[in-house]
Design a protein around this motif. Sequence first.
Motif, PDB file in Angstrom:
ATOM      1  N   ASP A  56       0.835  -1.214   0.000  1.00  0.00           N
ATOM      2  CA  ASP A  56       0.000   0.000   0.000  1.00  0.00           C
ATOM      3  C   ASP A  56       0.869   1.263   0.000  1.00  0.00           C
ATOM      4  N   PHE A  57       1.951   1.258  -0.775  1.00  0.00           N
ATOM      5  CA  PHE A  57       2.854   2.417  -0.828  1.00  0.00           C
ATOM      6  C   PHE A  57       2.067   3.666  -1.266  1.00  0.00           C
ATOM      7  N   LYS A  58       2.202   4.699  -0.443  1.00  0.00           N
ATOM      8  CA  LYS A  58       1.373   5.905  -0.569  1.00  0.00           C
ATOM      9  C   LYS A  58       1.550   6.649  -1.903  1.00  0.00           C
ATOM     10  N   TYR A  59       2.768   6.660  -2.429  1.00  0.00           N
ATOM     11  CA  TYR A  59       3.024   7.473  -3.630  1.00  0.00           C
ATOM     12  C   TYR A  59       3.158   6.611  -4.890  1.00  0.00           C
ATOM     13  N   ARG A  60       2.374   5.507  -4.957  1.00  0.00           N
ATOM     14  CA  ARG A  60       2.529   4.573  -6.070  1.00  0.00           C
ATOM     15  C   ARG A  60       2.353   5.249  -7.436  1.00  0.00           C
TER      16      ARG A  60
END
Length: 257
Positions: A56-60
């Motif tokens: 769930d990486f915020k800046y995907r």
Amino acid sequence: MKVIRSVQNKQVKEWKKLSTKKGRKKQNAYLLDGWHLVKEALAARSEIKLLLVTEDFKYRAEFEEMNTQNSEEIIISEEVAKHLSETPSPQGIFGVIALKKEQSTPVSLQGGAWLMLDSVQDPGNIGTMVRTADAAGFTGVIFGVGTADVYQPKVVRAMQGSQFHIKLITASLSEWIQQMHKENMPVFGTELNPAAKPYDEVGKYRDFAIVMGNEGNGMSEEILSTTTTNLYIPIKGHAESLNVAVAAGILMFQLKR
Ligand SMILES: C[S@@+](CC[C@H](N)C(=O)[O-])C[C@H]1O[C@@H](n2cnc3c(N)ncnc32)[C@H](O)[C@@H]1O
């Protein structure tokens, strides 16, 4: 896409070893931790061996837009991210970056402004000096043989991506100083000696070097004896000396034309 969730995974164990000098040498790589640093590596188009990204990486979206080299990506769990990171709250992205080939034998420098480190040991000081050298418009930093490893995690954190913008060389300082003399570049040593030249009396230079010394012992006698001039920043209060990174910052901005 490959997903790794366990810290017991063989690959995770290898990545963890990148925090040691031996591990970095064996894998010819070092680890970048955090979005800001990985972004710098992507923007500099440096050689990225692997990207490790949490589910769930915020800046995907931004990351995918910037990963124009299509570097290989592996998805990792939060647990693996925590295990690899040396910060209490990892941002969910790591880069395994190839170590650049270093030029250790002196070559023609063709000028430039160089910072040289003579057995400096503290990782925070080293990283801060690389970052400040970049900010001051220096060409590069030369790490004398006894200086701590530039790719250890604390140095990498303190450099804040400046390693992608300036040259970093590990070499024998005396050999490079000889080369600078051949090219008529002044080499300024630093010493805590009121008999040395005050730093604000030397003018401005385009092609030159400044040498900073070890936190405890200062510059070695051997290197001090080979410099063009040695500089001193007069101490106005009671402190015995300045922190080496602070002294380097003052000198780099003062001397650079
Ligand atoms: C903490 S000092 C070393 C102290 C050591 N006891 C000595 O006598 O050199 C570490 C390095 O910071 C730099 N430095 C610190 N204070 C300085 C000053 N006032 N003038 C010039 N360089 C300084 C020099 O490069 C020095 O080798």
